[in-house]
Design a protein around this motif. Structure first.
Motif, PDB file in Angstrom:
ATOM      1  N   GLY A   1      13.997  16.249  50.369  1.00 45.76           N
ATOM      2  CA  GLY A   1      15.292  16.907  50.387  1.00 45.76           C
ATOM      3  C   GLY A   1      15.222  18.292  51.006  1.00 45.76           C
ATOM      4  N   THR A   2      16.267  19.079  50.735  1.00 49.44           N
ATOM      5  CA  THR A   2      16.365  20.433  51.313  1.00 49.44           C
ATOM      6  C   THR A   2      16.718  21.437  50.221  1.00 49.44           C
ATOM      7  OG1 THR A   2      18.652  19.968  51.913  1.00 49.44           O
ATOM      8  CG2 THR A   2      16.978  19.640  53.619  1.00 49.44           C
ATOM      9  N   PRO A   3      15.756  21.805  49.380  1.00 51.24           N
ATOM     10  CA  PRO A   3      16.037  22.799  48.347  1.00 51.24           C
ATOM     11  C   PRO A   3      16.342  24.159  48.975  1.00 51.24           C
ATOM     12  CG  PRO A   3      13.679  22.411  48.506  1.00 51.24           C
ATOM     13  CD  PRO A   3      14.338  21.391  49.385  1.00 51.24           C
ATOM     14  N   PRO A   4      17.057  25.030  48.275  1.00 49.85           N
ATOM     15  CA  PRO A   4      17.293  26.384  48.797  1.00 49.85           C
ATOM     16  C   PRO A   4      15.977  27.054  49.174  1.00 49.85           C
ATOM     17  CG  PRO A   4      18.610  25.992  46.834  1.00 49.85           C
ATOM     18  CD  PRO A   4      17.701  24.821  46.964  1.00 49.85           C
ATOM     19  N   HIS A   5      16.010  27.767  50.294  1.00 52.01           N
ATOM     20  CA  HIS A   5      14.782  28.322  50.869  1.00 52.01           C
ATOM     21  C   HIS A   5      15.012  29.796  51.201  1.00 52.01           C
ATOM     22  CE1 HIS A   5      11.573  28.025  54.317  1.00 52.01           C
ATOM     23  NE2 HIS A   5      11.246  28.887  53.372  1.00 52.01           N
ATOM     24  N   ILE A   6      14.261  30.654  50.550  1.00 49.30           N
ATOM     25  CA  ILE A   6      14.258  32.080  50.880  1.00 49.30           C
ATOM     26  C   ILE A   6      13.132  32.289  51.880  1.00 49.30           C
ATOM     27  CG2 ILE A   6      13.986  34.417  49.996  1.00 49.30           C
ATOM     28  CD1 ILE A   6      14.894  33.352  47.249  1.00 49.30           C
ATOM     29  N   GLN A   7      13.471  32.504  53.144  1.00 47.75           N
ATOM     30  CA  GLN A   7      12.455  32.558  54.193  1.00 47.75           C
ATOM     31  C   GLN A   7      11.892  33.975  54.308  1.00 47.75           C
ATOM     32  OE1 GLN A   7      13.568  30.184  57.451  1.00 47.75           O
ATOM     33  NE2 GLN A   7      11.579  30.270  58.434  1.00 47.75           N
ATOM     34  N   GLN A   8      11.134  34.345  53.286  1.00 43.50           N
ATOM     35  CA  GLN A   8      10.465  35.641  53.195  1.00 43.50           C
ATOM     36  C   GLN A   8       9.081  35.426  52.589  1.00 43.50           C
ATOM     37  OE1 GLN A   8      11.761  38.711  54.017  1.00 43.50           O
ATOM     38  NE2 GLN A   8      13.765  37.914  54.634  1.00 43.50           N
ATOM     39  N   SER A   9       8.232  36.421  52.748  1.00 45.29           N
ATOM     40  CA  SER A   9       6.948  36.436  52.042  1.00 45.29           C
ATOM     41  C   SER A   9       7.121  37.110  50.694  1.00 45.29           C
ATOM     42  CB  SER A   9       5.892  37.199  52.847  1.00 45.29           C
ATOM     43  OG  SER A   9       5.544  36.504  54.014  1.00 45.29           O
ATOM     44  N   ALA A  10       6.531  36.524  49.663  1.00 53.05           N
ATOM     45  CA  ALA A  10       6.492  37.167  48.354  1.00 53.05           C
ATOM     46  C   ALA A  10       5.304  38.114  48.328  1.00 53.05           C
ATOM     47  CB  ALA A  10       6.382  36.123  47.255  1.00 53.05           C
ATOM     48  N   GLN A  11       5.561  39.388  48.011  1.00 52.56           N
ATOM     49  CA  GLN A  11       4.520  40.405  48.087  1.00 52.56           C
ATOM     50  C   GLN A  11       3.876  40.721  46.745  1.00 52.56           C
ATOM     51  OE1 GLN A  11       3.396  41.721  50.969  1.00 52.56           O
ATOM     52  NE2 GLN A  11       4.785  40.326  52.021  1.00 52.56           N
ATOM     53  N   ARG A  12       4.686  40.735  45.684  1.00 54.62           N
ATOM     54  CA  ARG A  12       4.155  41.142  44.381  1.00 54.62           C
ATOM     55  C   ARG A  12       5.074  40.649  43.282  1.00 54.62           C
ATOM     56  NH1 ARG A  12       0.561  45.623  45.076  1.00 54.62           N
ATOM     57  NH2 ARG A  12      -0.879  45.600  43.319  1.00 54.62           N
ATOM     58  N   LEU A  13       4.502  40.467  42.115  1.00 52.72           N
ATOM     59  CA  LEU A  13       5.247  40.040  40.934  1.00 52.72           C
ATOM     60  C   LEU A  13       5.274  41.167  39.912  1.00 52.72           C
ATOM     61  CD1 LEU A  13       3.560  36.545  40.395  1.00 52.72           C
ATOM     62  CD2 LEU A  13       5.765  36.976  41.490  1.00 52.72           C
TER      63      LEU A  13
END
Length: 383
Positions: free
Chosen positions: A105-117
């Motif tokens: 399928g096509t789940p929502p996609h945040i096209q960014q890099s995750a840098q820190r939590l």
């Protein structure tokens, strides 16, 4: 940014399957995938770089919902027996990828890099590379393999898994370093394209259907593994894994190529890349104008990676091989879950493989379903 129930960091096979499994189990879960690349892009690039034609997994290990969905998909879409190799019906890369596209399928996609939590009162905050932040009650780290492994003395060598790797046109004599499936596949791909290749390995090619004991695909071995204290599981993982081995088709192809001289075989311990070639520990020098590493990935998360930073920031415990101490929900901390090879102490030696994606998806889908039922119960109690 919008608050989510679940953010899945990584859009490769593990992240995409986990997203699909959660959505099936708890359809109202508000989730998104965070990844700077298009879905499955890194997976496809690595497979193309090394020349993969068939997966090493059996056709029961795929990214579909039903156990038989890959077989049924292949039959329905005209893929013949050439796309199911050997006794275990290993799928071709082509049918595996097409099936995954159809199933995930096509789940929502945040096209960014995750840098820190960072932690919040309700869950987790994810800092993105555009300066924005996304929050979620649960975060799943499905970030895929760590950085490519470069032995000491080869820090400047190119690696088949470097972003943008290109085999290029034939010409310069080339040494390919690495005796496992990636090295063998790359040597075969290069030779087929007309390159002059010396395949450098520590030992002769060794056949094995899978890269770990297949018993760990089911409860016969996973149940006693789960009953063993965490401190004892690292040794069990080492015993179960079969690094540096080749499935029968690759083993047959590479040994034939070595025998007929299509590929030269150099056996030894590489110690240094130097101008004009590779130096071995016995003093020999293998002449080459190009050196390509096919040495896999580092077992420990890179310190600058998202997982590496989380380990440092939150004092997460790992074993000596870089596997995290997780609970049975694959949680390192409440609401922070980990999939892939770092989850091996819970999922077993296949954690980093397609089977591991299925095991992680099943576990995290159950977590999401429990959460949804708990919320329904709380609503009913207050109504």
């Amino acid at each position: 940014m919008t608050d989510y129930d679940c953010l899945i960091i990584g859009g490769g096979p593990h992240g995409r399957f986990i997203a699909a499994a959660i959505t099936r189990a708890a359809p109202d879960t508000d989730l998104a995938i965070v990844d700077p690349q298009a879905p499955m892009a890194a997976w496809r690039a690595r497979a193309a770089a090394c020349g993969m034609r068939y997966l090493r997994s059996s056709n029961a290990h795929h990214l579909g919902a039903r156990a038989d969905s890959l077989r049924r998909f292949a039959a329905r879409h005209g893929y013949d027996d050439a796309h199911a190799l050997g006794y275990y019906r290993r799928p071709s890369l082509a049918v595996f990828n097409e099936h995954a596209t159809a199933e995930l399928g096509t789940p929502p996609h945040i096209q960014q890099s995750a840098q820190r939590l960072s932690r919040t009162r309700q869950g987790w905050k994810v800092e993105l590379d555009d300066g924005q932040r996304a929050t979620a009650r649960r975060v799943v780290l499905a970030t895929g393999p760590s950085r490519p492994y470069r032995p000491a003395g080869f820090e400047a060598a190119e690696h088949v898994f470097d972003p943008g790797f290109e085999l290029g046109a034939p010409g310069a004599p080339t040494v390919i370093v690495g005796g496992g499936i990636t090295g063998a596949q790359l040597a075969l791909r290069a030779a087929e394209a007309g390159h002059r290749v010396c395949w450098l390995t520590r030992r002769p090619p060794e056949p094995a259907h899978f890269d770990s004991d297949p018993c760990y695909a089911g409860p016969r071995c996973l149940a006693p593994f789960a009953d063993t204290p965490l401190a004892g599981r690292t040794a069990m993982l080492a015993d179960a894994r079969l690094p540096g081995t080749l499935p029968p088709d690759i083993h047959g192809a590479i040994t034939t190529a070595l025998a007929d001289g299509t590929i030269a075989w150099c056996r030894g311990e590489p110690t240094q890349m130097r101008a004009g070639g590779v130096r071995l520990d016995d003093g020999r020098v293998i002449a080459a104008e190009r050196v390509i590493l096919a040495t896999g990935f580092t077992p420990h998360p890179a310190p600058e990676s998202l997982l590496g930073r989380a380990i440092t920031d939150f004092g997460l415990a790992t074993d000596t091989d870089g596997h995290l101490h997780l609970n049975t929900d694959l949680a390192a901390l409440p609401g922070l879950h980990v999939a892939g090879r770092p989850a091996s102490l819970q999922l077993g030696p296949m954690a980093g493989n397609i089977k591991g994606a299925r095991l992680a998806g099943r576990t995290l889908a159950a977590v999401a379903q429990r959460q949804a039922l708990s919320e329904l119960g709380a609503l009913a109690a207050h109504s």
